[in-house]
Structure formats: C-alpha cells, structure tokens
Design a protein around this motif. Sequence first.
Motif, mmCIF file in Angstrom:
data_model
loop_
_atom_site.group_PDB
_atom_site.id
_atom_site.type_symbol
_atom_site.label_atom_id
_atom_site.label_comp_id
_atom_site.label_asym_id
_atom_site.label_seq_id
_atom_site.Cartn_x
_atom_site.Cartn_y
_atom_site.Cartn_z
ATOM 1 N N UNK A 1 -12.319 -3.383 1.815
ATOM 2 C CA UNK A 1 -11.634 -3.642 0.552
ATOM 3 C C UNK A 1 -11.329 -2.423 -0.286
ATOM 4 N N UNK A 2 -11.421 -1.241 0.301
ATOM 5 C CA UNK A 2 -11.181 -0.031 -0.501
ATOM 6 C C UNK A 2 -9.706 0.121 -0.857
ATOM 7 N N UNK A 3 -9.464 0.762 -1.994
ATOM 8 C CA UNK A 3 -8.129 1.108 -2.457
ATOM 9 C C UNK A 3 -8.139 2.568 -2.875
ATOM 10 N N UNK A 4 -6.973 3.219 -2.797
ATOM 11 C CA UNK A 4 -6.919 4.564 -3.355
ATOM 12 C C UNK A 4 -6.743 4.471 -4.868
ATOM 13 N N UNK A 5 -6.932 5.595 -5.530
ATOM 14 C CA UNK A 5 -6.949 5.570 -6.987
ATOM 15 C C UNK A 5 -8.317 5.140 -7.487
ATOM 16 N N UNK A 6 -8.424 4.828 -8.760
ATOM 17 C CA UNK A 6 -9.706 4.488 -9.357
ATOM 18 C C UNK A 6 -10.141 3.072 -9.037
ATOM 19 N N UNK A 7 -11.323 2.928 -8.452
ATOM 20 C CA UNK A 7 -11.838 1.613 -8.064
ATOM 21 C C UNK A 7 -13.360 1.636 -8.084
ATOM 22 N N UNK A 8 -13.952 0.578 -8.619
ATOM 23 C CA UNK A 8 -15.393 0.399 -8.494
ATOM 24 C C UNK A 8 -15.673 -0.391 -7.226
ATOM 25 N N UNK A 9 -16.437 0.203 -6.324
ATOM 26 C CA UNK A 9 -16.854 -0.483 -5.101
ATOM 27 C C UNK A 9 -18.283 -0.956 -5.303
ATOM 28 N N UNK A 10 -18.405 -2.241 -5.586
ATOM 29 C CA UNK A 10 -19.715 -2.813 -5.868
ATOM 30 C C UNK A 10 -20.621 -2.695 -4.640
ATOM 31 N N UNK A 11 -21.907 -2.572 -4.874
ATOM 32 C CA UNK A 11 -22.867 -2.485 -3.780
ATOM 33 C C UNK A 11 -22.749 -3.722 -2.894
ATOM 34 N N UNK A 12 -22.530 -3.551 -1.575
ATOM 35 C CA UNK A 12 -22.328 -4.708 -0.691
ATOM 36 C C UNK A 12 -23.506 -5.680 -0.702
ATOM 37 N N UNK A 13 -23.181 -6.952 -0.557
ATOM 38 C CA UNK A 13 -24.174 -8.029 -0.601
ATOM 39 C C UNK A 13 -24.650 -8.330 0.818
ATOM 40 N N UNK B 1 0.803 -1.221 0.000
ATOM 41 C CA UNK B 1 0.000 0.000 0.000
ATOM 42 C C UNK B 1 0.837 1.273 0.000
ATOM 43 N N UNK B 2 2.072 1.167 -0.452
ATOM 44 C CA UNK B 2 2.916 2.344 -0.635
ATOM 45 C C UNK B 2 2.763 2.843 -2.067
ATOM 46 N N UNK C 1 -18.148 4.214 -8.499
ATOM 47 C CA UNK C 1 -16.755 4.386 -8.902
ATOM 48 C C UNK C 1 -16.158 5.520 -8.083
ATOM 49 N N UNK C 2 -15.028 5.230 -7.416
ATOM 50 C CA UNK C 2 -14.391 6.189 -6.515
ATOM 51 C C UNK C 2 -12.941 6.368 -6.949
ATOM 52 N N UNK C 3 -12.453 7.593 -6.844
ATOM 53 C CA UNK C 3 -11.053 7.874 -7.163
ATOM 54 C C UNK C 3 -10.438 8.641 -5.995
ATOM 55 N N UNK C 4 -10.072 7.908 -4.940
ATOM 56 C CA UNK C 4 -9.479 8.526 -3.758
ATOM 57 C C UNK C 4 -8.023 8.900 -4.028
ATOM 58 N N UNK C 5 -7.552 10.011 -3.464
ATOM 59 C CA UNK C 5 -6.153 10.406 -3.655
ATOM 60 C C UNK C 5 -5.193 9.352 -3.105
ATOM 61 N N UNK C 6 -4.040 9.220 -3.749
ATOM 62 C CA UNK C 6 -3.020 8.297 -3.267
ATOM 63 C C UNK C 6 -2.635 8.651 -1.831
#
Length: 238
Positions: free
Chosen positions: A177-189, A154-155, A219-224
């Motif tokens: 399970x979130x990540x920084x940068x561009x990621x689709x976070x699917x609706x939780x089941x 995660x560096x 879709x989320x794009x969190x800063x590094x």
Amino acid sequence: MAGLAASVAGLVAPTAAAAPGGDRLVFLIPGQEPVPGTLALDMYKDMDARLTGLGYKVVLVPTGGLDLVRESYVVKDAVDNATRGANVESIALVGHSYGALSARNYIRALGGVDVVDTYISIGAPQYGTPGGCFQLPGSGFDGCPVTPFINSLNTGDDTPGNINYYSIRGTTEPVDGRLDGGQCRMTPVPDVNHLSEVADPRVIDLTVSALQGNCVGTFVNDPDGSISVGQTLLPGPN
C-alpha cells in the motif's frame, strides 16, 4: 501531503473550506464482495458503530470493487450529496482494497483533491495486484498493474493536495500500500485476514488514530516516481 507532515508534528490545520463545529464526514468505501452475492459494506458495521459513537457522521458508499473507473464517480457522487448544503468541518475517505483505489482516483482525477482532508487506505494494492489480471474487464481487471487505470493513478505525485495520507495493512498482506510523496505507513497488524480486516478491532483502532491525526507507524516521503509495482508485492511483516 503537507497536511500529514503537519499532523505528525501535532499541528493539524483545517483546510480553507473547513467549518469548525460542522459535520466530520467519514466515507467508508469497500472493496470486492468476499463472496459473490454478499455485501462488502456489511464488513464495516463495527467500524461504522465505533466512528458514529465518536461523533463522526459516517456515509457508506456502495462500491463493489469491479469497475474502478465507474466507482470513482460513485465516490464523487456520495461526497457531493453528503456535503451539498451541509456545514462540514472535515472529510475523510476510508477505502478497503480496491475501494481505496477508486477513492484515490476521485482525489486525483475528479476534484476530490480540493475537498478531502484525510485519505486512509486499508489493504490497498496501490500499484495493482497480479490477481486483477485474471479478472474480466468490469469485474476487477482495473486492478491489474498494466491497465490504463493503474498507470494513470500512479503517474505524477501519488499524494497530491493538502491531504493526510495513511496506509494500514496486515503483515500477511500481498501488497504494502505504499505511495510516493508524504504518507504515514501504520505499523502492520499481525495475523489479520484481508477480506475481513476492516472488521478487526486493531484495524479499527488504527483508523480512529488516523482520523485523529496520529501516525502510529512511520511517516515516509518517497520521491515522486520512485515506486514500482515489484517493490510493493509480498512485503512481509515490516
């Protein structure tokens, strides 16, 4: 990261290495065995059958969620062996729990960033889990948030390359399970068991949607560098 932004707009472009009409490879990478002596790969039988029926070429990767550094090389070997001399259209990694961490380490550290098109994590402790701290080295300890493995993973940019990154989880998951940068976070089941979630039809449906380039969620794009392990724990239903 750029690839997923395009997919959200419905403009999925093949990578330079893609060969239209070739194999659409999907690598299924399990986490730890639910019970010692059992095979976590068994949990993937229904997903394997569904994806095979849709025309994907499925490769089951024999990881055990114990030594995540070593198992990153197992993922690399599986991809190298399946693609050697093959006509490949696309490569997707579907990793459950610790298996998703080994898969992402392959992307970041072992050259996978240049060949993978889609990365799908299911119930993945991307920033580690306190439970890993109670396991022995070589038996799951790599997943502890303070280990060199997690720190290295995660560096910098969590989502490098022209790869579509997706996260699938249940509402009762201990991590989000979130990540920084561009990621689709699917609706939780709702009401899905972590150990067997890859066999849940709803999770399989979301996996298929991700492979088809659909973000069924946000879709989320969190800063590094903007995510800490504390933010990812006990996320709740949202």
